[in-house]
Design an enzyme around this catalytic site. Structure first.
Site, PDB file in Angstrom:
ATOM      1  N   HIS A  32      -5.430  -3.812  -2.186  1.00 55.54           N
ATOM      2  CA  HIS A  32      -5.070  -2.774  -3.148  1.00 55.54           C
ATOM      3  C   HIS A  32      -4.946  -3.298  -4.575  1.00 55.54           C
ATOM      4  O   HIS A  32      -4.466  -2.582  -5.457  1.00 55.54           O
ATOM      5  CB  HIS A  32      -3.759  -2.109  -2.718  1.00 55.54           C
ATOM      6  N   LYS A  82     -11.882  -0.253  -1.328  1.00 54.72           N
ATOM      7  CA  LYS A  82     -10.885   0.398  -2.189  1.00 54.72           C
ATOM      8  C   LYS A  82     -11.460   0.584  -3.599  1.00 54.72           C
ATOM      9  O   LYS A  82     -12.178   1.536  -3.837  1.00 54.72           O
ATOM     10  CB  LYS A  82      -9.602  -0.440  -2.207  1.00 54.72           C
ATOM     11  N   SER A 112       0.798  -1.224   0.000  1.00 50.28           N
ATOM     12  CA  SER A 112       0.000   0.000   0.000  1.00 50.28           C
ATOM     13  C   SER A 112       0.830   1.273   0.000  1.00 50.28           C
ATOM     14  O   SER A 112       0.397   2.286  -0.555  1.00 50.28           O
ATOM     15  CB  SER A 112      -0.929   0.002   1.218  1.00 50.28           C
TER      16      SER A 112
END
Length: 274
Positions: free
Chosen positions: A165, A198, A137
């Protein structure tokens, strides 16, 4: 908004907003109670959608990506087992390692040689577990999963990959880091964790995806963490977003990330010039 978790701007898509309104009309804001009683058709559809999207046998939904990591690491290993963790893993993985009763060894970020040394020094264990972010990240690097997976199989270790992610933005049709590296998500001994907050439009919750055997083990021993408060609307959001980025409508609407970012960059440059 470059600092947003909403990687693909799906939270602003009119279809996602319409799906959210529909969920609110049917389920309200999502009062949560004992997980078994709080499970709805939306939750089950979300789990099925996640498994289909990622190409795994099964999936389970958690209250957050951090809860998913903690649930996996405190369930699948016990005292006498070992977790071998990348030094730059997300804080929720580090916390999960601490909460588990297993021995924990950290290896240098994405260093396959150091990982091999840790595995060779682990000795005989009931279970060995390697855990790594798929996409890290803070600095954006991808874990060398092909090499890591080969080591895991050679040393009879389970590999857990945090795809918070990567889901929906990395790999073929957004399937994640493992497929990007040539490893199907449904491969033996591979378990995925991730976040719904996300690329999936800021929807709340997290998930675990993998073989039916491992997901059943999580349901049996960590049912308190699975499917909890305020995931009704998030479930509806995510199902609509799967329809946008997957094949639910009979065509692939997956966003070309490079074109998407180029378009956003152009708009930002135009605003700066003005």
């Amino acid at each position: 908004m470059l600092g947003s978790n909403d990687y693909l701007s799906l939270s602003l898509d009119e279809r996602v907003i319409a799906a959210t309104r529909e969920a609110l009309d049917i389920y309200g804001t999502g009062a949560g109670i004992y997980p078994v009683l709080a499970t709805t058709a939306l939750h089950l559809e979300l789990c099925e959608g996640l498994a289909e999207f990622l190409g795994t046998e099964s999936a389970a939904v958690y209250s957050s990506g951090g809860a998913a990591n903690s649930g996996v690491l405190t369930t699948l290993v016990e005292q006498g087992d070992i977790i071998i963790s990348d030094r730059l893993n997300h804080a929720s993985i580090i916390d999960g390692c601490r909460l588990s009763k297993a021995d924990v060894v950290a290896y240098e970020n994405r260093n396959v040689v150091k990982l091999r040394e840790a595995l060779e020094n682990a000795g005989a264990r009931r279970r060995k577990l390697i855990v790594t972010d798929g996409i890290f990240s803070m600095e954006g690097g991808a874990a060398p999963l092909m090499e890591i997976y080969k080591l895991a199989r050679a040393h009879d270790a389970l590999l857990v990959v945090d795809e918070a992610h990567a889901t929906a933005v990395v790999g073929p049709k957004g399937a994640g880091t493992a497929p990007m590296c040539g490893i199907p998500n449904g491969s033996p001994g591979l378990l995925l964790t991730g976040s719904l907050s996300k690329a999936l439009g800021g929807a709340s919750g997290g998930f675990v995806a993998g073989s039916q055997e491992f997901v059943d083990e999580l349901h049996s021993f960590r049912f308190d963490a699975i499917i909890v408060t305020r995931t009704f609307v998030g479930s509806q959001d995510c199902m609509c977003q799967f329809a946008i980025i997957n094949k639910r409508t009979g065509e692939y609407w997956h966003i070309n990330l490079a074109e998407f970012l180029a378009d956003r960059r152009h708009k930002i440059e135009c605003r700066i010039k003005r």
